[in-house]
Design a protein around this motif. Structure first.
Motif, PDB file in Angstrom:
ATOM      1  N   LYS A 153      -1.547   4.338   7.140  1.00  0.00           N
ATOM      2  CA  LYS A 153      -2.634   4.242   8.127  1.00  0.00           C
ATOM      3  C   LYS A 153      -3.253   2.839   8.145  1.00  0.00           C
ATOM      4  O   LYS A 153      -3.771   2.400   9.176  1.00  0.00           O
ATOM      5  N   THR A 184       0.832  -1.200   0.000  1.00  0.00           N
ATOM      6  CA  THR A 184       0.000   0.000   0.000  1.00  0.00           C
ATOM      7  C   THR A 184       0.872   1.258   0.000  1.00  0.00           C
ATOM      8  O   THR A 184       2.061   1.189   0.309  1.00  0.00           O
ATOM      9  N   THR A 185       0.262   2.374  -0.318  1.00  0.00           N
ATOM     10  CA  THR A 185       0.923   3.667  -0.142  1.00  0.00           C
ATOM     11  C   THR A 185       0.357   4.392   1.084  1.00  0.00           C
ATOM     12  O   THR A 185       0.786   5.492   1.402  1.00  0.00           O
ATOM     13  N   ASP A 186      -0.583   3.778   1.767  1.00  0.00           N
ATOM     14  CA  ASP A 186      -1.262   4.388   2.912  1.00  0.00           C
ATOM     15  C   ASP A 186      -0.828   3.699   4.207  1.00  0.00           C
ATOM     16  O   ASP A 186      -1.337   2.636   4.561  1.00  0.00           O
TER      17      ASP A 186
END
Length: 107
Positions: A56, A52-54
Protein backbone atom coordinates in the motif's frame (compact mmCIF):
# COMPACT_ATOMS: atom_id res chain seq x y z
CA UNK A 1 11.30 10.78 -15.01
CA UNK A 2 10.08 7.33 -14.10
CA UNK A 3 9.80 6.67 -10.35
CA UNK A 4 9.42 2.95 -9.76
CA UNK A 5 7.60 0.98 -7.12
CA UNK A 6 8.15 -2.76 -7.50
CA UNK A 7 6.09 -5.50 -5.90
CA UNK A 8 7.75 -8.92 -5.84
CA UNK A 9 11.30 -10.06 -5.22
CA UNK A 10 11.60 -13.51 -6.76
CA UNK A 11 14.25 -15.07 -8.95
CA UNK A 12 12.97 -13.63 -12.25
CA UNK A 13 12.89 -10.16 -10.74
CA UNK A 14 16.42 -10.52 -9.37
CA UNK A 15 18.00 -12.06 -12.44
CA UNK A 16 16.16 -10.35 -15.32
CA UNK A 17 13.96 -7.40 -14.36
CA UNK A 18 16.16 -5.49 -11.95
CA UNK A 19 19.42 -5.75 -13.92
CA UNK A 20 17.54 -4.41 -16.97
CA UNK A 21 15.86 -1.62 -14.97
CA UNK A 22 19.13 -0.59 -13.34
CA UNK A 23 20.62 0.13 -16.79
CA UNK A 24 17.83 2.58 -17.68
CA UNK A 25 18.46 5.20 -15.03
CA UNK A 26 14.94 5.13 -13.61
CA UNK A 27 14.52 6.08 -9.97
CA UNK A 28 14.11 2.87 -7.97
CA UNK A 29 12.04 4.25 -5.12
CA UNK A 30 10.33 1.38 -3.24
CA UNK A 31 10.42 -2.40 -3.39
CA UNK A 32 7.81 -4.50 -1.59
CA UNK A 33 7.92 -8.21 -0.84
CA UNK A 34 5.70 -10.27 1.43
CA UNK A 35 8.52 -11.69 3.54
CA UNK A 36 10.71 -8.62 3.56
CA UNK A 37 14.11 -10.31 3.50
CA UNK A 38 14.32 -10.84 -0.27
CA UNK A 39 12.98 -7.34 -0.94
CA UNK A 40 15.47 -5.76 1.42
CA UNK A 41 18.32 -7.76 -0.11
CA UNK A 42 17.37 -6.78 -3.67
CA UNK A 43 16.63 -3.23 -2.59
CA UNK A 44 20.14 -2.86 -1.22
CA UNK A 45 21.74 -4.62 -4.18
CA UNK A 46 20.01 -2.52 -6.83
CA UNK A 47 19.79 0.82 -5.03
CA UNK A 48 16.15 1.14 -4.01
CA UNK A 49 15.51 3.99 -1.58
CA UNK A 50 13.07 1.96 0.54
CA UNK A 51 12.06 -1.64 1.21
CA UNK A 52 8.74 -2.66 2.74
CA UNK A 53 6.33 -5.53 3.26
CA UNK A 54 3.35 -3.19 2.78
CA UNK A 55 2.50 -2.73 -0.91
CA UNK A 56 0.00 0.00 0.00
CA UNK A 57 2.98 2.31 0.54
CA UNK A 58 3.69 2.06 -3.20
CA UNK A 59 0.12 2.83 -4.20
CA UNK A 60 -0.17 5.82 -1.88
CA UNK A 61 3.20 7.41 -2.71
CA UNK A 62 2.56 10.39 -5.02
CA UNK A 63 6.15 10.29 -6.31
CA UNK A 64 5.83 6.73 -7.64
CA UNK A 65 4.32 6.91 -11.12
CA UNK A 66 5.10 3.39 -12.37
CA UNK A 67 4.44 0.08 -10.64
CA UNK A 68 6.06 -3.20 -11.65
CA UNK A 69 4.21 -6.31 -10.47
CA UNK A 70 6.27 -9.49 -10.43
CA UNK A 71 4.45 -11.51 -7.81
CA UNK A 72 2.72 -14.90 -7.97
CA UNK A 73 0.14 -15.13 -10.74
CA UNK A 74 -2.87 -15.31 -8.42
CA UNK A 75 -2.06 -11.86 -6.98
CA UNK A 76 -1.57 -9.98 -10.26
CA UNK A 77 -5.20 -8.97 -10.69
CA UNK A 78 -5.48 -7.45 -7.23
CA UNK A 79 -2.25 -5.46 -7.55
CA UNK A 80 -3.05 -4.30 -11.10
CA UNK A 81 -6.41 -2.93 -9.96
CA UNK A 82 -4.87 -1.18 -6.96
CA UNK A 83 -2.18 0.41 -9.12
CA UNK A 84 -4.61 1.55 -11.82
CA UNK A 85 -7.02 2.93 -9.21
CA UNK A 86 -4.11 4.88 -7.74
CA UNK A 87 -3.40 6.42 -11.16
CA UNK A 88 -0.11 4.59 -11.74
CA UNK A 89 1.37 3.21 -14.94
CA UNK A 90 1.57 -0.58 -14.63
CA UNK A 91 3.88 -3.27 -15.91
CA UNK A 92 2.77 -6.74 -14.88
CA UNK A 93 4.66 -9.93 -15.45
CA UNK A 94 2.45 -12.42 -17.31
CA UNK A 95 -0.32 -13.31 -16.91
CA UNK A 96 -2.23 -10.09 -16.47
CA UNK A 97 -5.00 -11.99 -14.65
CA UNK A 98 -6.48 -15.47 -14.37
CA UNK A 99 -10.04 -15.16 -15.72
CA UNK A 100 -12.14 -13.25 -18.22
CA UNK A 101 -14.12 -11.81 -15.32
CA UNK A 102 -10.93 -10.31 -13.88
CA UNK A 103 -9.97 -9.02 -17.33
CA UNK A 104 -13.37 -7.32 -17.69
CA UNK A 105 -12.80 -5.52 -14.36
CA UNK A 106 -9.33 -4.37 -15.45
CA UNK A 107 -10.72 -3.03 -18.74
Amino acid sequence: MIHVGLIGAGDFTASVMLPAMKKTGVRLKTIASSGGVSGTHLGNKFGFEESTTDSKIIFSDPEINTVFITTRHNSHFRFVLEALNAGKHVFVEKPLCLSTGELDKIC
